[in-house]
Write a protein that holds these residues in place. Sequence first.
Motif, PDB file in Angstrom:
ATOM      1  N   ALA A 118       0.837  -1.204   0.000  1.00  0.00           N
ATOM      2  CA  ALA A 118       0.000   0.000   0.000  1.00  0.00           C
ATOM      3  C   ALA A 118       0.871   1.254   0.000  1.00  0.00           C
ATOM      4  N   ALA A 119       1.895   1.261   0.838  1.00  0.00           N
ATOM      5  CA  ALA A 119       2.801   2.412   0.904  1.00  0.00           C
ATOM      6  C   ALA A 119       3.500   2.614  -0.438  1.00  0.00           C
ATOM      7  N   GLU A 120       3.948   1.531  -1.035  1.00  0.00           N
ATOM      8  CA  GLU A 120       4.613   1.601  -2.334  1.00  0.00           C
ATOM      9  C   GLU A 120       3.671   2.172  -3.398  1.00  0.00           C
ATOM     10  N   MET A 121       2.412   1.727  -3.372  1.00  0.00           N
ATOM     11  CA  MET A 121       1.448   2.148  -4.391  1.00  0.00           C
ATOM     12  C   MET A 121       1.156   3.639  -4.340  1.00  0.00           C
ATOM     13  N   ILE A 122       1.184   4.238  -3.150  1.00  0.00           N
ATOM     14  CA  ILE A 122       0.878   5.672  -3.050  1.00  0.00           C
ATOM     15  C   ILE A 122       2.136   6.519  -2.898  1.00  0.00           C
ATOM     16  N   GLY A 123       3.291   5.883  -2.962  1.00  0.00           N
ATOM     17  CA  GLY A 123       4.552   6.623  -2.876  1.00  0.00           C
ATOM     18  C   GLY A 123       4.806   7.197  -1.496  1.00  0.00           C
ATOM     19  N   ALA A 124       4.435   6.437  -0.472  1.00  0.00           N
ATOM     20  CA  ALA A 124       4.620   6.888   0.908  1.00  0.00           C
ATOM     21  C   ALA A 124       5.392   5.820   1.676  1.00  0.00           C
ATOM     22  N   THR A 125       5.551   6.054   2.950  1.00  0.00           N
ATOM     23  CA  THR A 125       6.217   5.084   3.812  1.00  0.00           C
ATOM     24  C   THR A 125       5.179   4.390   4.689  1.00  0.00           C
ATOM     25  N   PRO A 126       5.522   3.222   5.224  1.00  0.00           N
ATOM     26  CA  PRO A 126       4.622   2.596   6.189  1.00  0.00           C
ATOM     27  C   PRO A 126       4.339   3.521   7.386  1.00  0.00           C
ATOM     28  N   GLY A 127       5.310   4.319   7.763  1.00  0.00           N
ATOM     29  CA  GLY A 127       5.118   5.276   8.856  1.00  0.00           C
ATOM     30  C   GLY A 127       4.017   6.285   8.552  1.00  0.00           C
ATOM     31  N   PHE A 128       3.927   6.703   7.298  1.00  0.00           N
ATOM     32  CA  PHE A 128       2.863   7.629   6.906  1.00  0.00           C
ATOM     33  C   PHE A 128       1.505   6.950   7.068  1.00  0.00           C
ATOM     34  N   LEU A 129       1.406   5.698   6.638  1.00  0.00           N
ATOM     35  CA  LEU A 129       0.143   4.970   6.782  1.00  0.00           C
ATOM     36  C   LEU A 129      -0.219   4.800   8.247  1.00  0.00           C
ATOM     37  N   ARG A 130       0.776   4.538   9.089  1.00  0.00           N
ATOM     38  CA  ARG A 130       0.512   4.437  10.525  1.00  0.00           C
ATOM     39  C   ARG A 130       0.012   5.771  11.067  1.00  0.00           C
ATOM     40  N   ALA A 131       0.636   6.873  10.625  1.00  0.00           N
ATOM     41  CA  ALA A 131       0.260   8.207  11.111  1.00  0.00           C
ATOM     42  C   ALA A 131      -1.179   8.561  10.744  1.00  0.00           C
TER      43      ALA A 131
END
Length: 114
Positions: free
Chosen positions: A26-39
């Motif tokens: 998911a993080a890869e698909m939106i160009g973010a980090t797992p930390g962003f998804l956690r936030a």
Amino acid sequence: MPPESPSQPSDRLDDDDYPAYTMGRAAEMIGATPGFLRAIGEARLITPLRSEGGHRRYSRYQLRIAARARELVDGGTPVEAACRIVILEDQLEEALSLNEQLRRPASGRSGADS
């Protein structure tokens, strides 16, 4: 060949709410980090489902919301504010859609009111 039943796995691929993506994917698909998804999860913008092993899983709908939040954060908006903006945008879209449905002519509605 018999028709597929609604419970076939291939039907889930078309379901925007099916939690098909791992946190890393998911993080890869939106160009973010797992930390962003956690936030954004902590800010309650999205709530991923958990696999039997306890791993976060995301749907395509959640990824669209996360991608919009990422755009705002990339533009300098703090995460908490970006989450609030995305929530308000989603509520506005839903209200506009409902308003449009209510404005349609009565010809397509049930005749129970007549």
